[in-house]
Write a protein that holds these residues in place. Sequence first.
Motif, PDB file in Angstrom:
ATOM      1  N   THR A   1       0.848  -1.195   0.000  1.00 16.90           N
ATOM      2  CA  THR A   1       0.000   0.000   0.000  1.00 16.90           C
ATOM      3  C   THR A   1       0.878   1.237   0.000  1.00 16.90           C
ATOM      4  N   LYS A   2       0.730   2.055  -1.026  1.00 12.82           N
ATOM      5  CA  LYS A   2       1.527   3.261  -1.181  1.00 12.82           C
ATOM      6  C   LYS A   2       0.614   4.449  -1.459  1.00 12.82           C
ATOM      7  N   ILE A   3       1.103   5.632  -1.169  1.00 12.38           N
ATOM      8  CA  ILE A   3       0.382   6.863  -1.486  1.00 12.38           C
ATOM      9  C   ILE A   3       0.745   7.274  -2.898  1.00 12.38           C
ATOM     10  N   VAL A   4      -0.262   7.544  -3.705  1.00  7.06           N
ATOM     11  CA  VAL A   4      -0.059   7.895  -5.105  1.00  7.06           C
ATOM     12  C   VAL A   4      -0.710   9.239  -5.382  1.00  7.06           C
ATOM     13  N   ILE A   5       0.018  10.113  -6.054  1.00  6.37           N
ATOM     14  CA  ILE A   5      -0.497  11.421  -6.456  1.00  6.37           C
ATOM     15  C   ILE A   5      -0.193  11.633  -7.926  1.00  6.37           C
ATOM     16  N   PRO A   6      -0.917  12.528  -8.589  1.00  5.03           N
ATOM     17  CA  PRO A   6      -0.636  12.777 -10.006  1.00  5.03           C
ATOM     18  C   PRO A   6       0.768  13.367 -10.202  1.00  5.03           C
ATOM     19  N   GLN A   7       1.423  12.941 -11.252  1.00  5.29           N
ATOM     20  CA  GLN A   7       2.740  13.493 -11.550  1.00  5.29           C
ATOM     21  C   GLN A   7       2.667  14.989 -11.868  1.00  5.29           C
ATOM     22  N   ALA A   8       1.504  15.441 -12.315  1.00  8.85           N
ATOM     23  CA  ALA A   8       1.352  16.861 -12.643  1.00  8.85           C
ATOM     24  C   ALA A   8       1.440  17.750 -11.411  1.00  8.85           C
ATOM     25  N   SER A   9       1.332  17.179 -10.229  1.00 16.70           N
ATOM     26  CA  SER A   9       1.380  17.986  -9.007  1.00 16.70           C
ATOM     27  C   SER A   9       2.805  18.220  -8.514  1.00 16.70           C
ATOM     28  N   LEU A  10       3.775  17.543  -9.096  1.00 16.44           N
ATOM     29  CA  LEU A  10       5.149  17.611  -8.602  1.00 16.44           C
ATOM     30  C   LEU A  10       5.859  18.863  -9.093  1.00 16.44           C
ATOM     31  N   ILE A  11       6.599  19.484  -8.187  1.00 18.72           N
ATOM     32  CA  ILE A  11       7.422  20.648  -8.509  1.00 18.72           C
ATOM     33  C   ILE A  11       8.825  20.376  -7.974  1.00 18.72           C
ATOM     34  N   ALA A  12       9.824  20.681  -8.761  1.00 21.34           N
ATOM     35  CA  ALA A  12      11.207  20.416  -8.355  1.00 21.34           C
ATOM     36  C   ALA A  12      11.986  21.715  -8.249  1.00 21.34           C
ATOM     37  N   ASP A  13      12.865  21.775  -7.254  1.00 22.78           N
ATOM     38  CA  ASP A  13      13.814  22.873  -7.134  1.00 22.78           C
ATOM     39  C   ASP A  13      15.157  22.310  -6.689  1.00 22.78           C
ATOM     40  N   GLN A  14      16.078  23.168  -6.299  1.00 22.82           N
ATOM     41  CA  GLN A  14      17.406  22.711  -5.933  1.00 22.82           C
ATOM     42  C   GLN A  14      17.403  21.835  -4.685  1.00 22.82           C
ATOM     43  N   SER A  15      16.395  21.984  -3.858  1.00 24.96           N
ATOM     44  CA  SER A  15      16.321  21.201  -2.619  1.00 24.96           C
ATOM     45  C   SER A  15      15.604  19.875  -2.790  1.00 24.96           C
ATOM     46  N   GLY A  16      14.993  19.647  -3.941  1.00 21.90           N
ATOM     47  CA  GLY A  16      14.297  18.390  -4.171  1.00 21.90           C
ATOM     48  C   GLY A  16      12.928  18.599  -4.780  1.00 21.90           C
ATOM     49  N   VAL A  17      11.997  17.749  -4.408  1.00 21.84           N
ATOM     50  CA  VAL A  17      10.647  17.752  -4.975  1.00 21.84           C
ATOM     51  C   VAL A  17       9.646  18.124  -3.894  1.00 21.84           C
ATOM     52  N   TYR A  18       8.623  18.925  -4.262  1.00 22.95           N
ATOM     53  CA  TYR A  18       7.583  19.281  -3.316  1.00 22.95           C
ATOM     54  C   TYR A  18       6.251  19.392  -4.039  1.00 22.95           C
ATOM     55  N   VAL A  19       5.185  19.449  -3.241  1.00 25.85           N
ATOM     56  CA  VAL A  19       3.836  19.648  -3.764  1.00 25.85           C
ATOM     57  C   VAL A  19       3.153  20.709  -2.904  1.00 25.85           C
ATOM     58  N   PHE A  20       2.058  21.231  -3.418  1.00 22.39           N
ATOM     59  CA  PHE A  20       1.200  22.126  -2.639  1.00 22.39           C
ATOM     60  C   PHE A  20      -0.076  21.365  -2.271  1.00 22.39           C
ATOM     61  N   ILE A  21      -0.457  21.464  -0.995  1.00 27.56           N
ATOM     62  CA  ILE A  21      -1.733  20.907  -0.555  1.00 27.56           C
ATOM     63  C   ILE A  21      -2.572  22.051   0.024  1.00 27.56           C
ATOM     64  N   VAL A  22      -3.866  21.804   0.144  1.00 28.62           N
ATOM     65  CA  VAL A  22      -4.780  22.828   0.669  1.00 28.62           C
ATOM     66  C   VAL A  22      -5.092  22.500   2.122  1.00 28.62           C
ATOM     67  N   GLU A  23      -4.795  23.463   3.010  1.00 27.35           N
ATOM     68  CA  GLU A  23      -5.129  23.341   4.424  1.00 27.35           C
ATOM     69  C   GLU A  23      -5.772  24.638   4.885  1.00 27.35           C
ATOM     70  N   GLU A  24      -7.028  24.555   5.356  1.00 28.80           N
ATOM     71  CA  GLU A  24      -7.776  25.716   5.852  1.00 28.80           C
ATOM     72  C   GLU A  24      -7.786  26.857   4.834  1.00 28.80           C
ATOM     73  N   GLY A  25      -8.005  26.501   3.584  1.00 29.19           N
ATOM     74  CA  GLY A  25      -8.133  27.507   2.541  1.00 29.19           C
ATOM     75  C   GLY A  25      -6.823  28.102   2.083  1.00 29.19           C
ATOM     76  N   LYS A  26      -5.698  27.573   2.536  1.00 36.52           N
ATOM     77  CA  LYS A  26      -4.403  28.109   2.135  1.00 36.52           C
ATOM     78  C   LYS A  26      -3.551  27.029   1.478  1.00 36.52           C
ATOM     79  N   ALA A  27      -2.634  27.478   0.625  1.00 33.85           N
ATOM     80  CA  ALA A  27      -1.686  26.574  -0.030  1.00 33.85           C
ATOM     81  C   ALA A  27      -0.500  26.337   0.898  1.00 33.85           C
ATOM     82  N   VAL A  28      -0.228  25.089   1.179  1.00 31.34           N
ATOM     83  CA  VAL A  28       0.869  24.714   2.072  1.00 31.34           C
ATOM     84  C   VAL A  28       1.843  23.836   1.292  1.00 31.34           C
ATOM     85  N   MET A  29       3.120  24.176   1.373  1.00 30.55           N
ATOM     86  CA  MET A  29       4.132  23.418   0.659  1.00 30.55           C
ATOM     87  C   MET A  29       4.549  22.195   1.485  1.00 30.55           C
TER      88      MET A  29
END
Length: 368
Positions: free
Chosen positions: A289-317
């Motif tokens: 059992t693994k967590i799967v997310i769309p590849q379109a949600s992935l963002i990469a920078d010099q520190s690695g890979v991150y996504v944005f999720i929605v928490e209490e109406g705000k975007a959280v990295m």
Amino acid sequence: MRMILVVLMVFGATLAARAQSTPPTDAIPVGTVRAEQKPISQNVEFVGRVEAPERVEVRARVKGYLEEVLFKEGDMIKAGAPLYRIESDTFEADVKQAEGALQRSKAGYDLAVIQLQRAEDLLAKAAGTVVARDQARALADQSKGAVTSDEANLSNAKINLGYTVISAPITGRIGRTNVTIGNVVGPDSGVLTTIVSQDPMYVTFPVSQRELMKHTSSENVTDPRELTVRIRFSDGTTYDQVGRINFVDVSVERTTDTVTVRAVIPNPKGQLTDGQLVRVLIGTDKPETKIVIPQASLIADQSGVYVFIVEEGKAVMRRVKIGGESGTGAIVDEGLSGGEQVIVEGLQSVRPGAQVRATPVPSTLSGT
């Protein structure tokens, strides 16, 4: 006055509650997909080559003129089916000659046995000599040896006659013929044609020591033969049959630090061809059992890979660790626990802490 203050306080609290429950008008519209927990059989991909378990080069074993070619190039051939016919007249004559020689030697042996018996009878009656008896015995032994030799010559002549019909030693698909009717063929003529078996087929591929140890040392797999093998063709399609590893080489290739691995896979429709280059996908029968997310949600920078999720109406990295792919989805090993609303649309306008207006979008996640 006190009543007016109470009314104003209630009215103000109502406005504040509405302000909190209603996103601001400048909130960024985004599309989200829920992070799913799915059973995943992770695959590792290698480059492999299809090989026929049996491959036979058909050759002539006797010399003569080729009278017939009895197969159609490219057809499936059953073991024992006649392929070529060599002129047999000379070999038939050799058989008859050997039969005649055997008859003569048998007659000579029968006579020698009679003479030996007579010499023994005369010696028993003191009317013969020991020398005569010994000479008769030696002649009988020589005659018996001649019979044995002629029997072998007859057997050899019959074998050579049988070689005038060249038959398929295995079942498989036959290649093109390298000779045509009228040519003289023999043991020195080279390969007449080739037959390769079809079902099942082998797939061989090199595996690094690190990858081999990674899969065989996991808690789910203790034997490479428990791993499943699938094939992907050059056009991207996946073969519909599943194979199993049946051999791991006993030595490591020193220059590449790889081990040659071989799998056996069914080929009932003949889709696999000897020598074909394919992609080999190795996995397990026991999905995790693994967590799967769309590849379109992935963002990469010099520190690695991150996504944005929605928490209490705000975007959280959220920083994530990706453990591979599953079709159009990415497998998340670390960073998400499942159930998060991951932003997949409108990412170009999103910043950490920004107010967002989330709208769920249909998930397009698919497995391999």
